[in-house]
Design a protein around this motif. Structure first.
Motif, PDB file in Angstrom:
ATOM      1  N   PRO A 239      -9.392 -16.003 -29.073  1.00  0.00           N
ATOM      2  CA  PRO A 239     -10.929 -15.899 -29.231  1.00  0.00           C
ATOM      3  C   PRO A 239     -11.693 -15.654 -28.020  1.00  0.00           C
ATOM      4  O   PRO A 239     -12.892 -14.848 -28.141  1.00  0.00           O
ATOM      5  CB  PRO A 239     -11.011 -17.057 -29.944  1.00  0.00           C
ATOM      6  N   TYR A 240     -11.448 -16.104 -26.965  1.00  0.00           N
ATOM      7  CA  TYR A 240     -12.215 -15.841 -25.916  1.00  0.00           C
ATOM      8  C   TYR A 240     -12.126 -14.278 -25.333  1.00  0.00           C
ATOM      9  O   TYR A 240     -13.146 -13.798 -25.140  1.00  0.00           O
ATOM     10  CB  TYR A 240     -11.885 -16.779 -24.479  1.00  0.00           C
ATOM     11  N   LYS A 242     -11.401 -11.954 -27.160  1.00  0.00           N
ATOM     12  CA  LYS A 242     -11.741 -11.083 -28.017  1.00  0.00           C
ATOM     13  C   LYS A 242     -13.269 -10.869 -27.724  1.00  0.00           C
ATOM     14  O   LYS A 242     -13.762  -9.750 -27.614  1.00  0.00           O
ATOM     15  CB  LYS A 242     -11.669 -11.737 -29.525  1.00  0.00           C
ATOM     16  N   LYS A 243     -13.848 -11.819 -27.290  1.00  0.00           N
ATOM     17  CA  LYS A 243     -15.499 -11.722 -27.018  1.00  0.00           C
ATOM     18  C   LYS A 243     -15.602 -10.884 -25.559  1.00  0.00           C
ATOM     19  O   LYS A 243     -16.239 -10.320 -25.490  1.00  0.00           O
ATOM     20  CB  LYS A 243     -15.818 -12.977 -26.603  1.00  0.00           C
TER      21      LYS A 243
END
Lengths: 252, 194
Positions: A239-240, A242-243
């Motif tokens: 998730p990180y 992806k950011k």
């Protein structure tokens, strides 16, 4: 009866018995080269998987920019629907090359078109990765052909430039992560950043186990527990990442 | 338009490489294509060659077909251009079609009405066949294939006004000849009655 009506009826009646000889069909079908028709559809795939060197840092896990995701939604989508990981990488590479060779506007237009056609391709591909545009509705097919036509000039631009203008460098792990960290500092909040940095250190420590000083990787050194850890870390990290615009994937 | 959807699907499958789909496209269109070609070239064996060329050319051009246009008229445009190319090449000597003096065989004199109809139908056809080529072009599109004058203009790539004037000219010629023949038939009847 008017002359016009008479004319109509006469023409219908007089030509009623006219029909093409049956052997004509066979002659025609043997005369066409069906490959010619397929060329157009194949061109799309070929153009998108022309090989180029990849921006993938060395290391057991490689990060890469998910440009290709913007076309197919996600790597999973692409692979489940008949693409191979290799093709995905090549598409990715080609997009990177495009980003370098095309103007900003051109590249934006290209990705917009690719995104739209990628959506269609997901609908019409079979398990083997062959495209079946006839599965689309008539209106969609028109749109599809239009998109393909709009994409052609970009592809010929890219094909003509051949090898990428600047050789795409293979970064080493450290440099890569440094870059990501720098990005992270700009992107994440304080708390996020702290967590991210922690995960990264854990991750790198783990990977160091399977990496020699010369950079060669030995995934076989991982124990079962290690692999579990790796999966967990990857999950938490993604998730990180992806950011930041990257995703982790294992090197084949 | 259901027909158009069917064409779109066959075309898409053909472009994807299906020979079978092209065979189906052939079946769906050949009747109209063949009749148009045969009407315009008049020699049956030449018609076969021209139709074959048309479908080979069609397969090559399918990639350029813009799906927003109706397929049949687009195909007809291709047909007309191929026929014109054939005429320019002058493959075989163009046979001069038989004039209106040719008498059709009269099978059964009892059914006078039917006979007159059949005779006049043949006679009309002969007259149509003797029209100049450019007039026959508009005749076949407007009266056999039943395209509107606007569609015919688009197919032939000529102005609507030209289509109208050619149709007008054709009908005039047909009327003139028909009148002459009617008078002739009348006289024959009179002769036999007396």
């Amino acid at each position: 009866m008017s002359l016009e009506e008479n004319l109509r009826r006469t023409l219908q009646a007089e030509t009623e018995g006219w029909s093409a000889p049956p052997e004509l069909k066979g002659k025609i079908l043997n005369g066409i080269s069906p490959g010619q028709g397929g060329r157009r559809m194949k061109k799309w795939l070929v153009a998108t998987i022309i090989a180029a060197s990849l921006i993938i840092p060395t290391g057991v896990y490689a990060g890469y920019n998910y440009l290709a995701d913007s076309v197919y939604g996600s790597q999973d989508n692409y692979i489940q629907n008949g693409g191979t990981l290799e093709q995905y990488d090549q598409l990715e590479a080609k997009l990177q090359q495009a980003k370098q060779s095309l103007s900003k506007e051109d590249f934006q237009s290209l990705t917009r078109l690719l995104h739209e056609i990628g959506g269609f391709n997901l609908q019409i591909t079979d398990a083997a990765g062959v495209l079946h545009p006839e599965k689309l509705s008539a209106a969609d097919q028109e749109r599809y052909h239009k998109l393909a036509a709009e994409l052609e000039p970009y592809f010929s631009k890219l094909v003509n430039t051949g090898a990428p203008q600047q050789p795409l460098k293979q970064m080493d792990s450290d440099t890569f992560w440094e870059q990501q960290l720098a990005k992270a500092k700009q992107t994440f909040s304080g708390k996020e950043l702290a967590k991210f940095q922690q995960l990264i250190s854990e991750f790198n420590l783990l990977n160091a186990k399977a990496t020699d000083p010369d950079g060669s990787t030995h995934p076989e050194r991982f124990t079962k527990a290690d692999l579990n850890n790796q999966s967990r870390l990857t999950e938490e990290l993604n998730p990180y990442l992806k950011k930041l615009g990257i995703m982790l994937k294992p090197i084949q | 338009m259901e027909e158009q959807t069917e064409y779109s699907q066959l075309i898409a499958r053909t472009l994807a490489g299906s020979r079978e789909a092209y065979g189906e496209l052939y079946e769906a269109t050949v009747r109209d294509v063949y009749r148009t070609v045969r009407f315009l070239v008049s020699e049956p064996s030449d018609a076969d060659d021209v139709v074959q060329d048309i479908y080979l050319e069609l397969h090559r051009s399918l990639e350029q077909y813009d799906g927003t246009r109706a397929f049949k008229p687009w195909l007809m445009g291709l047909v007309m251009r191929q026929v014109q190319a054939y005429r320019r090449k002058g493959w075989r000597q163009l046979r001069i079609t038989k004039k209106a003096e040719h008498t059709a065989s009269i099978p059964d004199a009892d059914f006078a009405g039917e006979v007159i109809d059949r005779l006049s139908s043949h006679m009309l056809m002969d007259k149509v066949n003797s029209l100049p080529y450019k007039l026959r072009q508009v005749i076949v599109l407007h009266y056999l294939q039943e395209y509107s004058q606007e569609e015919a203009a688009a197919i032939l790539g000529i102005p609507l006004g030209t289509v109208k004037s050619r149709i007008h000219a054709a009908l005039q010629k047909l009327r003139r000849k028909q009148k002459a023949d009617t008078i002739r038939i009348g006289k024959v009847e009179e002769m036999h009655e007396s």
